[in-house]
Design a protein around this motif. Structure first.
Motif, PDB file in Angstrom:
ATOM      1  N   ALA A  42       0.706  -1.226  -0.014  1.00  0.00           N
ATOM      2  CA  ALA A  42      -0.130  -0.159   0.125  1.00  0.00           C
ATOM      3  C   ALA A  42       1.096   1.277   0.153  1.00  0.00           C
ATOM      4  CB  ALA A  42      -0.973  -0.023   1.183  1.00  0.00           C
ATOM      5  N   THR A  47      -1.614   1.740   5.323  1.00  0.00           N
ATOM      6  CA  THR A  47      -2.337   0.687   6.212  1.00  0.00           C
ATOM      7  C   THR A  47      -2.203   1.143   7.627  1.00  0.00           C
ATOM      8  OG1 THR A  47      -0.921  -0.724   4.735  1.00  0.00           O
ATOM      9  CG2 THR A  47      -1.623  -1.860   6.974  1.00  0.00           C
ATOM     10  N   GLU A 129      -3.602  -2.356  -0.317  1.00  0.00           N
ATOM     11  CA  GLU A 129      -2.665  -2.843  -1.349  1.00  0.00           C
ATOM     12  C   GLU A 129      -3.618  -2.956  -2.736  1.00  0.00           C
ATOM     13  OE1 GLU A 129      -1.834  -3.561   1.536  1.00  0.00           O
ATOM     14  OE2 GLU A 129       0.190  -3.483   1.636  1.00  0.00           O
ATOM     15  N   ASP A 213       7.102  -8.388   1.776  1.00  0.00           N
ATOM     16  CA  ASP A 213       8.081  -9.082   1.299  1.00  0.00           C
ATOM     17  C   ASP A 213       7.825 -10.546   1.374  1.00  0.00           C
ATOM     18  OD1 ASP A 213       9.619  -6.408   1.642  1.00  0.00           O
ATOM     19  OD2 ASP A 213      10.053  -7.111   3.794  1.00  0.00           O
TER      20      ASP A 213
HETATM   21  N1  ASP Z   1       1.192  -2.413   3.947  1.00  0.00           N
HETATM   22  C1  ASP Z   1       1.552  -3.509   4.716  1.00  0.00           C
HETATM   23  C2  ASP Z   1       2.140  -2.934   6.098  1.00  0.00           C
HETATM   24  O1  ASP Z   1       2.416  -1.716   6.292  1.00  0.00           O
HETATM   25  C3  ASP Z   1       2.457  -4.574   4.301  1.00  0.00           C
HETATM   26  C4  ASP Z   1       3.877  -3.868   3.924  1.00  0.00           C
HETATM   27  O2  ASP Z   1       4.029  -2.852   3.412  1.00  0.00           O
HETATM   28  O3  ASP Z   1       4.569  -5.090   3.630  1.00  0.00           O
HETATM   29  O4  ASP Z   1       2.344  -3.348   6.959  1.00  0.00           O
END
Ligand code: ASP
Ligand code: ADP
Ligand code: MG
Length: 470
Positions: A42, A47, A129, A213
Motif C-alpha cells: 500500500a 495501512t 494494497e 516482502d
Molecule cells: N502495507 C502493509 C504494512 O504496512 C504490508 C507492507 O507494507 O509490507 O504492514
C-alpha cells in the motif's frame, strides 16, 4: 518459470505518483527483457490509516472514521490525477471509489456493531494494497505496458490465523499456476497485492505487518522464479539501521541465514519470514533502493565463500521481558519452564529470546508487546496452582526493554568476541539485563533497558568496525 523475475515495491517506493512512475519504469525495463511479476505494498502510511479507522470504528468515533475515509479517498484520487492522462481520470476515480467503498462498508459495519472481528479486519486492510496495485497497473497500461492488478486473495493460500497467516505452499502453487501463468504467457505483467491472502475456503487473511516482502517470496517460490528483487528506500541490507547508526554500511552480500536472523531480530528492511520459502529453492534475492536504482544493493545468497566476522547489529523495540521465579526449592524449575513454554506455544506466542539461571531456577524470556496480554493470560492459567499456593513469585513483566542482536556467520568460534561486545556496551555504563547466544551461533543477543538501546547498537557497531571508515 526459469527466467521469471519477481519484484516487490514497498510503501515508500509506492508512496506518491512520482514514486509509482519510477516503480513502473523499473518494472517495464525488466519486463522488456524477461517475464516479470510485481508485488506492491500500500502507499506509505495507508495501512496505518486503515487500521486506525477500524479501531476508531470499534470505539464508536464516527467523526474520525469519516475524516479518515475522506483522507484515504483524496490521497488516491489526487495520486491518480497526477499519474494518469486526463482521459483515464474518470475510470480511475470510479475504481478508487469502488475500493474505498468496500473498505467503508466494513468500517461502518464495525461502527454499528462496536466490534472488530479479525477476519473482517484482514478483508478491510487488504484494500490498501488493492488501491496501489490498481493505480500502478492503470499507469502501466497508459504507457502501453500490458499489466493487470491481481488480488493476492486469489493467489496465496494460507491457514486461518487472521493477521499473521502462514502460507500453504502446495495450494499456492496451484493457484499461481491458474491465475498468474496465463497472464505471464500472454506477456501481461501481473501486479499482485502484497500483504494479503485467503484461506483454502476463501476467507481473507493477511501475513502480518510488513508482510509484502513475504508475499513476494511466497510467489517467487510458488512460481519457481529465477530471482526476487525487493525494492525499498535504503541501499540494501546495512550493518545497522541507518536511522540509528549514521555510519552504517551496505553489505554487498549476506547469507539467507544471516538475513533471516537480522530480520527476526528487528531489522525492518525484511519481513522475518521472507527468506524461508526462498532458502528451500535457493532463489537469489536482491535488496535494492528504488530511490537509487543504479546502486547494486545487497545480494542474499545461500553461502559466502570467505569467512567474515560480525556483520550487522540490529535492535528490537515493542517487546517485554517476562520473568518467572520459583519462591522456594520445593518446586522444579525445569517443570515450571516446561509448563510455561507449553502455555506459550498453545497461545501461539513467539519467543525471540529465552535465558535461565540454574541456581535460582528462574528464567526469563521476551515476547512482543502485541502478544503480551495473550501470553500473560495463558501463563497465568497454566501456572495458576503454583501461583496461588505461593510456589512461584508473581510473574514479573518489564516493558522498558529492548533487544540488541549481533549477527554474522563468521562469529562461529571467534574467541573473545562475546567478551569484546559486552565490554563495549558496559563501557558506556549500560546495564545488560540478559544475554544469549543462539544455538545457531550466528547471533549474540542481549537485552538492555529501552533508553540505552540505540547507544548499545552504536557502541557494538563501532567496536566491531562494522561501519564505513570515517
Ligand atoms: N502495507 C502493509 C504494512 O504496512 C504490508 C507492507 O507494507 O509490507 O504492514
Ligand atoms: P518498505 O516499505 O520498502 O518495505 P521498510 O520501512 O519496511 O521498507 O524497511 C526499510 C527500512 O528498514 C529502512 O528505511 C531502514 O530504516 C530500516 N532498517 C532497519 N534495519 C536495517 C538494516 N540493517 N539495513 C537496512 N535497513 C534497515
Ligand atoms: Mg517493509
Amino acid at each position: 518459470m526459469a527466467d521469471l523475475l519477481v519484484m516487490k515495491f514497498g510503501g515508500t517506493s509506492m508512496g506518491s505518483a512520482e514514486r509509482i512512475q519510477i516503480a513502473a519504469k523499473l518494472s517495464a525495463e525488466q519486463h522488456a527483457k524477461r517475464p516479470v511479476a510485481i508485488v506492491v505494498s500500500a502507499m506509505s502510511k495507508v495501512t496505518d490509516l486503515l487500521l486506525n479507522t477500524l479501531s476508531k470504528a470499534e470505539e464508536g468515533d464516527a467523526t474520525t472514521v469519516e475524516a479518515n475515509l475522506e483522507a484515504l479517498k483524496t490521497r488516491h484520487i489526487e495520486c491518480a490525477r497526477e499519474l494518469l492522462p486526463a482521459d483515464r481520470h474518470e475510470a480511475a476515480i470510479q475504481g478508487i471509489e469502488r475500493l474505498v467503498g468496500e473498505f467503508s462498508r466494513i468500517a461502518h459495519g464495525m461502527l454499528l456493531l462496536r466490534e472488530r472481528p479479525p477476519r473482517s479486519v484482514d478483508e478491510a486492510i487488504a484494500i490498501g494494497e488493492q488501491l496501489s496495485a490498481f493505480l500502478i497497473a492503470e499507469y502501466m497500461n497508459s504507457t502501453s505496458v500490458a499489466a493487470e492488478a491481481v488480488n493476492a486473495a486469489r493467489v496465496i493460500a494460507t491457514d486461518a490465523v487472521f493477521g499473521n497467516a502462514t502460507p500453504i505452499m502446495e495450494a499456492t502453487r496451484e493457484r499461481s499456476a491458474g491465475v498468474l501463468k496465463p497472464l505471464l504467457d500472454k506477456r501481461v505483467l501481473p501486479v499482485v497485492t502484497g500483504f494479503n491472502a485467503s484461506t483454502l475456503d476463501g476467507k481473507p487473511t493477511t501475513l502480518g505487518r510488513g508482510g509484502s516482502d513475504f508475499s513476494a517470496s511466497i510467489l517467487a517460490a510458488a512460481l519457481d522464479a529465477a530471482e526476487l528483487w525487493i525494492w525499498t528506500d535504503v541501499d540494501g541490507i546495512m550493518s545497522a539501521d541507518p536511522r540509528v547508526a549514521k555510519n552504517a554500511r551496505v553489505l554487498p552480500e549476506v547469507t539467507y541465514a544471516e538475513a533471516a536472523e537480522l530480520a527476526f531480530a528487528g531489522a525492518k528492511v525484511l519481513h522475518p519470514r521472507t527468506l524461508a520459502p526462498l532458502a528451500e529453492r535457493q532463489i537469489p534475492v536482491w535488496s535494492k533502493n528504488s530511490f537509487r536504482p543504479e546502486v547494486a544493493g545487497t545480494r542474499i545468497v545461500p553461502k559466502i565463500a570467505e569467512g567474515h566476522g560480525p556483520r550487522a547489529v540490529t535492535s528490537m523495540t515493542n517487546i517485554a521481558m517476562v520473568s518467572i521465579e520459583p519462591a522456594n526449592t520445593a518446586i522444579s524449575g525445569t517443570m515450571v519452564m516446561a509448563e510455561a513454554i507449553e502455555a506459550l506455544s498453545r497461545a501461539g506466542v513467539e519467543v525471540p529470546l529465552i535465558t535461565s539461571s540454574s541456581y535460582t531456577q528462574s528464567f526469563c524470556f521476551l515476547v512482543r508487546q502485541a502478544e503480551l496480554e495473550r501470553a500473560q493470560q495463558f501463563l497465568e492459567e497454566r501456572l495458576s496452582l503454583e501461583l496461588a499456593h505461593g510456589y512461584l513469585k508473581p510473574i514479573s513483566i518489564d516493558k522498558e526493554v529492548g533487544l540488541v542482536a549481533v549477527v554474522g556467520e563468521g562469529m562461529r568460534g571467534t574467541p573473545g568476541l562475546a567478551g569484546r561486545i559486552f565490554m563495549a556496551v558496559s563501557r558506556q555504563g549500560i546495564n545488560i539485563v540478559s544475554m544469549a547466544q543462539g544455538s545457531s551461533e550466528l547471533t549474540i543477543a542481549m537485552v538492555v533497558h529501552r533508553k540505552d538501546l540505540e547507544q548499545a547498537v552504536r557502541s557494538i557497531h563501532d567496536e566491531c568496525g562494522m561501519g564505513q571508515p570515517a
